[in-house]
Design a protein around this motif. Sequence first.
Motif, mmCIF file in Angstrom:
data_model
loop_
_atom_site.group_PDB
_atom_site.id
_atom_site.type_symbol
_atom_site.label_atom_id
_atom_site.label_comp_id
_atom_site.label_asym_id
_atom_site.label_seq_id
_atom_site.Cartn_x
_atom_site.Cartn_y
_atom_site.Cartn_z
ATOM 1 N N PHE A 1 -14.365 6.007 -0.522
ATOM 2 C CA PHE A 1 -13.074 6.673 -0.758
ATOM 3 C C PHE A 1 -12.808 6.941 -2.235
ATOM 4 O O PHE A 1 -11.974 7.754 -2.581
ATOM 5 N N ALA A 2 -13.493 6.226 -3.117
ATOM 6 C CA ALA A 2 -13.201 6.333 -4.550
ATOM 7 C C ALA A 2 -14.100 7.366 -5.216
ATOM 8 O O ALA A 2 -15.160 7.708 -4.691
ATOM 9 N N ALA B 1 0.831 -1.198 0.000
ATOM 10 C CA ALA B 1 0.000 0.000 0.000
ATOM 11 C C ALA B 1 0.869 1.253 0.000
ATOM 12 O O ALA B 1 0.579 2.222 -0.705
ATOM 13 N N ASP B 2 1.942 1.241 0.774
ATOM 14 C CA ASP B 2 2.792 2.432 0.851
ATOM 15 C C ASP B 2 3.511 2.703 -0.468
ATOM 16 O O ASP B 2 3.717 3.854 -0.846
ATOM 17 N N ASP B 3 3.909 1.624 -1.170
ATOM 18 C CA ASP B 3 4.502 1.783 -2.498
ATOM 19 C C ASP B 3 3.593 2.603 -3.394
ATOM 20 O O ASP B 3 3.997 3.586 -4.017
ATOM 21 N N ILE B 4 2.330 2.161 -3.451
ATOM 22 C CA ILE B 4 1.369 2.798 -4.350
ATOM 23 C C ILE B 4 1.097 4.228 -3.900
ATOM 24 O O ILE B 4 1.127 5.166 -4.702
ATOM 25 N N CYS B 5 0.851 4.421 -2.607
ATOM 26 C CA CYS B 5 0.533 5.758 -2.105
ATOM 27 C C CYS B 5 1.673 6.735 -2.380
ATOM 28 O O CYS B 5 1.446 7.855 -2.841
ATOM 29 N N LYS C 1 -8.057 3.861 1.250
ATOM 30 C CA LYS C 1 -8.321 4.455 2.561
ATOM 31 C C LYS C 1 -7.058 5.144 3.082
ATOM 32 O O LYS C 1 -7.088 6.283 3.534
ATOM 33 N N LYS C 2 -5.954 4.428 2.960
ATOM 34 C CA LYS C 2 -4.674 4.961 3.414
ATOM 35 C C LYS C 2 -4.318 6.233 2.642
ATOM 36 O O LYS C 2 -3.907 7.244 3.209
ATOM 37 N N LEU C 3 -4.519 6.162 1.315
ATOM 38 C CA LEU C 3 -4.187 7.294 0.461
ATOM 39 C C LEU C 3 -5.008 8.526 0.851
ATOM 40 O O LEU C 3 -4.497 9.642 0.928
ATOM 41 N N ARG C 4 -6.266 8.331 1.132
ATOM 42 C CA ARG C 4 -7.124 9.450 1.507
ATOM 43 C C ARG C 4 -6.809 9.931 2.922
ATOM 44 O O ARG C 4 -6.676 11.122 3.159
ATOM 45 N N GLU C 5 -6.707 9.000 3.859
ATOM 46 C CA GLU C 5 -6.646 9.417 5.261
ATOM 47 C C GLU C 5 -5.240 9.712 5.740
ATOM 48 O O GLU C 5 -4.997 10.735 6.363
ATOM 49 N N GLU C 6 -4.291 8.812 5.450
ATOM 50 C CA GLU C 6 -2.935 9.050 5.945
ATOM 51 C C GLU C 6 -2.171 10.034 5.075
ATOM 52 O O GLU C 6 -1.468 10.903 5.557
ATOM 53 N N TYR C 7 -2.292 9.854 3.755
ATOM 54 C CA TYR C 7 -1.515 10.703 2.850
ATOM 55 C C TYR C 7 -2.233 12.002 2.485
ATOM 56 O O TYR C 7 -1.665 12.874 1.857
ATOM 57 N N GLY C 8 -3.493 12.131 2.858
ATOM 58 C CA GLY C 8 -4.243 13.361 2.583
ATOM 59 C C GLY C 8 -4.407 13.646 1.105
ATOM 60 O O GLY C 8 -4.321 14.794 0.666
ATOM 61 N N PHE C 9 -4.674 12.610 0.317
ATOM 62 C CA PHE C 9 -4.834 12.791 -1.117
ATOM 63 C C PHE C 9 -6.304 13.003 -1.466
ATOM 64 O O PHE C 9 -7.157 12.196 -1.102
ATOM 65 N N HIS C 10 -6.609 14.115 -2.162
ATOM 66 C CA HIS C 10 -7.998 14.392 -2.529
ATOM 67 C C HIS C 10 -8.206 14.389 -4.026
ATOM 68 O O HIS C 10 -9.202 14.901 -4.518
ATOM 69 N N GLY C 11 -7.227 13.864 -4.762
ATOM 70 C CA GLY C 11 -7.375 13.787 -6.218
ATOM 71 C C GLY C 11 -8.272 12.631 -6.604
ATOM 72 O O GLY C 11 -8.916 12.001 -5.768
#
Lengths: 255, 415
Positions: free
Chosen positions: B157-158, B85-89, B126-136
Amino acid sequence: MIYFYDGTKEAFLTALVLSFRDSDPFLTSGNKQLVLGQETAFVRTDQDKAKKVEERLLSFDKDCMHDLDTILRSGDVGKDNVALAYFRLLAEKKCPVRMMLGEDAVLAADECIHRVGFEIHRFHGFVRFLGTASGALYAPISPDNDICDLLVPHFRARMPKIPFVIHDVKRKKAAVYDGENTFLAPLDEAEVVLAADETAWQRLWRKYYDSVNIPSRERLKQMRGYMPVRYWKFMPEKRPFHDAEGDEDAPVLPS
Amino acid sequence: MIDERTLTILTESAKYDVSCSSSGSDRRNEGGIGNGYASGCCHSFTPDGRCISLLKILLSNDCIYNCKYCLNRRDNDLPRATATADDICGLVMDFYKRNYIEGLFLSSAVHISPNHTMEQLCLVVKKLREEYGFHGYIHVKGIPRADMEIVNRTALFADRMSFNIELPSESSLKLLAPQKDKESLLLPMAKLQREKAVFRAEKRKGHFLPAGQTTQMIVGASPEKDGSILRLSQGLYRKNGLKRVYYSSYVPVLHDALLPEVAGGALREHRLYQADWLLRFYGFDAEELLPPDEDLSLEFDPKCAWALSHMEHFPVEVNRAPLEMLLRVPGIGARSAQRICAARRYTRLTFEHLKKMRVVLKRAKHFITASGKFYGAAENAIRGLLSAQEAHANATQLDLFSMNETALSALTGEL
């Protein structure tokens, strides 16, 4: 008569007033080969006159100043006359002329506005930022039209916490967002210290670009149509894999 | 940072998915990075003429299924990889920051089980939205047979989700993708649609698939006719509220006795998209265009073919015809039709005007009059004239081994 002006909005409006009774005016902010015996005038900006005519024009069409701003940003050499014809028509009809597509002046202005708007849209996608050591982002561009400050709101809304610079290398100016404010500044050459991992990201991006392509369905003409070659200069994915020095990891920088 | 090998493997495996759009979402930036861009945005174009808008990647290409047409099927000897997940994020954040991409298109081979795979996809977004703060923009592929509870959770999330129909009929599905069936593909679409309606009606906070659902199907790997494919798409648009149906002409990447050895024609795919546009933006019904057991004409575009068999409606007068009729004139698109409607309020349009407005008259001139004037050909000559133009446009220099349509028509003496 040929009217020379400095390309600003106020000077344009002054010129519009000065040339209004002229049946065959030619307006230019650049160079013009003169014909023997041709009359010329250099338009000096008259702020009062400009303000008055602006108010009058706005009373005919409340969005017309946006049109003017857009047309004057065009990289097209004939843009001054396009704007002049459009605003003379507006002054004549005293109502919005935007949709009168039977008129040549409107068609020319419409096309000019469309081109600038389309390039802005394209650059929302084609701008490529480089990560710098300070954490700020730097993007060199060389668009056809003078649009670098118009790109800022889009990126600012996306990345409000990251300062960035969009540098129009051709016009030697830059739109800067410092994390709070946006301003436009003349910028000849930028000294950029790249972030340590910038090269690695560019490499990854190029790997991605190469692997997502389906070679058996090659359609180069279509690619060039959507993404003209003149825009490739600052795109890492379109740079030949080995550059002049044979250093394949060299980051993209404005030449 | 993800390593190059993993990235290459997971991209190579994802690239045959044709969905590319990033439009339809107005998600705002809430203190992180990124936002939606309602009109969509292309960031680059690859040599195959497709755009890169989203980072199209699989979470894993290690599949338990064995769909015959699929590159990632279990039997295929292919390097396998799974990303974390972290790779992708991390990849999304840094690509997005540099403006390489508009967002993420995340799919996966069915790894271990459908539920496990869907759960993993959900975790990444979920990780991308919540931990990384991505709104794209995020497009997530739905995994058939996964639990609806996980699918619904992912939808929060999508921006867009899609279940691939894969093949345009149940019998083909049985033959080529025996582990999937119609129910497992269509049911989640309907359920998601219902869930979205509930979400809206209850005015819950947050987002639930603001850009809706899409699907895609492979054309040319199975014997369905265009007529039945278009009826299927029409049903999906009208009943299931889908935003887009993508068609991908079959590319033979694998060999199997059940699969055709030649690639589906690019022209057929193009015609399907043209007809698809007619359904969505031009007010046509699939029933008007062609019967279920026929293919679209390769010679004429679908609108032209329709007009040629309905000459009783033409020519129409551009100064008077309603917008719906202008939209049915071959060669006049949505933009031109709207511009004609706007311009004729001020003046009587002539052919000269149309030409200056850049209305493409090559085909249109046979079907319209402007201020009473007609510049087209006689009714019985139009078909020949238009098909001759088409043939000329498709002509290519042949070589000894070329096997495209033109070459075939040369062999049969048709050319």
